[in-house]
Every structure is written in C-alpha cells, then in structure tokens.
Design a protein around this motif. Sequence first.
Motif, mmCIF file in Angstrom:
data_model
loop_
_atom_site.group_PDB
_atom_site.id
_atom_site.type_symbol
_atom_site.label_atom_id
_atom_site.label_comp_id
_atom_site.label_asym_id
_atom_site.label_seq_id
_atom_site.Cartn_x
_atom_site.Cartn_y
_atom_site.Cartn_z
ATOM 1 N N LEU A 8 1.090 -10.294 -2.010
ATOM 2 C CA LEU A 8 1.969 -9.232 -0.807
ATOM 3 C C LEU A 8 1.293 -7.814 -1.252
ATOM 4 C CD1 LEU A 8 5.451 -10.598 -0.897
ATOM 5 C CD2 LEU A 8 3.630 -11.123 0.857
ATOM 6 N N LYS A 9 1.250 -7.255 -2.484
ATOM 7 C CA LYS A 9 0.453 -5.956 -2.670
ATOM 8 C C LYS A 9 -0.757 -5.847 -2.026
ATOM 9 C CE LYS A 9 3.448 -4.968 -6.660
ATOM 10 N NZ LYS A 9 3.437 -4.665 -8.098
ATOM 11 N N ARG A 10 -1.567 -6.826 -2.202
ATOM 12 C CA ARG A 10 -2.850 -6.759 -1.679
ATOM 13 C C ARG A 10 -2.877 -7.018 -0.095
ATOM 14 N NH1 ARG A 10 -3.760 -9.638 -6.445
ATOM 15 N NH2 ARG A 10 -3.552 -11.770 -5.589
ATOM 16 N N LEU A 11 -2.056 -7.709 0.335
ATOM 17 C CA LEU A 11 -1.669 -7.750 1.998
ATOM 18 C C LEU A 11 -1.400 -6.443 2.394
ATOM 19 C CD1 LEU A 11 -1.896 -9.626 4.296
ATOM 20 C CD2 LEU A 11 0.607 -10.264 3.946
ATOM 21 N N ASP A 12 -0.487 -6.076 1.514
ATOM 22 C CA ASP A 12 -0.079 -4.498 2.075
ATOM 23 C C ASP A 12 -1.264 -3.423 1.878
ATOM 24 O OD1 ASP A 12 1.988 -2.622 2.967
ATOM 25 O OD2 ASP A 12 1.705 -1.648 0.717
ATOM 26 N N PHE A 58 -10.832 -9.663 9.139
ATOM 27 C CA PHE A 58 -11.149 -8.417 8.342
ATOM 28 C C PHE A 58 -12.207 -8.652 7.341
ATOM 29 C CE2 PHE A 58 -6.356 -8.413 9.183
ATOM 30 C CZ PHE A 58 -6.260 -7.250 10.110
ATOM 31 N N PRO A 59 -13.389 -8.494 7.893
ATOM 32 C CA PRO A 59 -14.686 -8.712 7.148
ATOM 33 C C PRO A 59 -14.625 -8.061 5.648
ATOM 34 C CG PRO A 59 -15.272 -7.265 9.045
ATOM 35 C CD PRO A 59 -13.764 -7.526 8.872
ATOM 36 N N GLU A 60 -14.058 -6.837 5.464
ATOM 37 C CA GLU A 60 -14.132 -6.218 4.124
ATOM 38 C C GLU A 60 -13.190 -6.951 3.076
ATOM 39 O OE1 GLU A 60 -13.425 -4.424 6.852
ATOM 40 O OE2 GLU A 60 -15.343 -3.470 7.269
ATOM 41 N N VAL A 61 -12.370 -7.841 3.661
ATOM 42 C CA VAL A 61 -11.499 -8.473 2.721
ATOM 43 C C VAL A 61 -12.204 -9.873 2.072
ATOM 44 C CG1 VAL A 61 -9.270 -9.876 2.328
ATOM 45 C CG2 VAL A 61 -9.386 -7.958 3.943
ATOM 46 N N TRP A 65 -10.457 -11.803 -3.800
ATOM 47 C CA TRP A 65 -9.683 -10.608 -4.200
ATOM 48 C C TRP A 65 -8.303 -10.743 -3.615
ATOM 49 C CZ3 TRP A 65 -7.475 -7.343 -0.726
ATOM 50 C CH2 TRP A 65 -6.613 -6.435 -1.289
ATOM 51 N N LEU A 66 -8.110 -11.405 -2.333
ATOM 52 C CA LEU A 66 -6.861 -11.781 -1.656
ATOM 53 C C LEU A 66 -6.060 -12.518 -2.330
ATOM 54 C CD1 LEU A 66 -5.041 -11.021 0.644
ATOM 55 C CD2 LEU A 66 -6.374 -12.952 1.997
ATOM 56 N N LEU A 67 -6.766 -13.724 -2.772
ATOM 57 C CA LEU A 67 -5.868 -14.757 -3.519
ATOM 58 C C LEU A 67 -5.789 -14.290 -5.089
ATOM 59 C CD1 LEU A 67 -7.450 -17.987 -2.189
ATOM 60 C CD2 LEU A 67 -5.407 -17.120 -1.490
ATOM 61 N N GLU A 72 -13.774 -6.716 -5.456
ATOM 62 C CA GLU A 72 -13.105 -5.316 -5.075
ATOM 63 C C GLU A 72 -12.659 -5.582 -3.479
ATOM 64 O OE1 GLU A 72 -16.379 -2.715 -5.106
ATOM 65 O OE2 GLU A 72 -16.692 -2.946 -7.559
ATOM 66 N N PHE A 73 -11.883 -4.438 -3.312
ATOM 67 C CA PHE A 73 -11.598 -4.205 -1.900
ATOM 68 C C PHE A 73 -11.921 -2.796 -1.630
ATOM 69 C CE2 PHE A 73 -8.467 -2.940 1.335
ATOM 70 C CZ PHE A 73 -8.965 -3.755 2.559
ATOM 71 N N PRO A 74 -12.373 -2.399 -0.392
ATOM 72 C CA PRO A 74 -13.026 -3.265 0.565
ATOM 73 C C PRO A 74 -14.499 -3.534 -0.144
ATOM 74 C CG PRO A 74 -13.305 -1.046 1.276
ATOM 75 C CD PRO A 74 -12.351 -1.127 -0.107
ATOM 76 N N THR A 75 -15.305 -4.757 0.495
ATOM 77 C CA THR A 75 -16.328 -5.039 -0.184
ATOM 78 C C THR A 75 -17.491 -4.357 0.302
ATOM 79 O OG1 THR A 75 -16.503 -6.856 1.660
ATOM 80 C CG2 THR A 75 -15.467 -7.485 -0.486
#
Length: 134
Positions: A8-12, A58-61, A65-67, A72-75
Amino acid sequence: MLNQDAFLKRLDAIMQYYDVSASAMADKIGVQRSSISHLLTGRNKPSLEFVMKVVDAFPEVNLYWLLQGDGEFPTRKKETATLFTTPEEPMSKETASPPEAKNPKVLEAYVKQVERIVIFYTDGSFQSYSEIKD
C-alpha cells in the motif's frame, strides 16, 4: 508472501508520483473505484489482475518493485502526455512545407481541419469542443 502494508505504501508512492487520486487511478487502470478504496483501507488484498493493470498502465512501475520492493521506482524518467509536442529536431524550411507549396491546389491537400478539441481533467471529467459551422 505479500506484505500488504508495504504494498500500500508503494501504491501510494505511485499515486503521488503521477499526482492522481484513488478514483483517477481506478479509472486509469480500469477497475471500479471501490476496488482501490477497499485496498487502501485494508479490507481487500490486491489481486494479480489488479497488480498487472497497474504495471500495464504505468510504464515506470516495475512489477518486482510493486510486489516486493525490489528494484527502483521509477524505472525511467516520467513520460508526460502533452497536448502540444515539439519535434526532436527542428524542422528545416524544406521539411516544414511541401515542395509543391507554391501550387495552391497541392497546398490544400496538406491543410488539416480541426474536427473537435477534447480537454481531460485530472478528476476524470472532460469537455469536448466541436467545430462551429456557419
């Protein structure tokens, strides 16, 4: 196993990076707004379909990283959609107009007419302006 709080922190972080609200994000990835709401409140866990829609929209995700928080984000640098773009290289006079531009009949073929203009707002609404004919 997925750490839901970290997810959820990464989604935020994604929503802040793209400056979108939860409802705008739901619209962008093609899910119901309640789906995002239920995720953010901890009521539901993200499905694989939800995760894949986020990565596709979102191509930078980066998926990992999301899971898991790996990578890194953004890639890469954020790509912003602009209404008007400028060419990579400045156009020379030769490429800016057709070679037969002195012939009015040939020039007519190169003139484009605006059919309508659509303005999209960050809240998901839009306004459409059509050509007014006399």
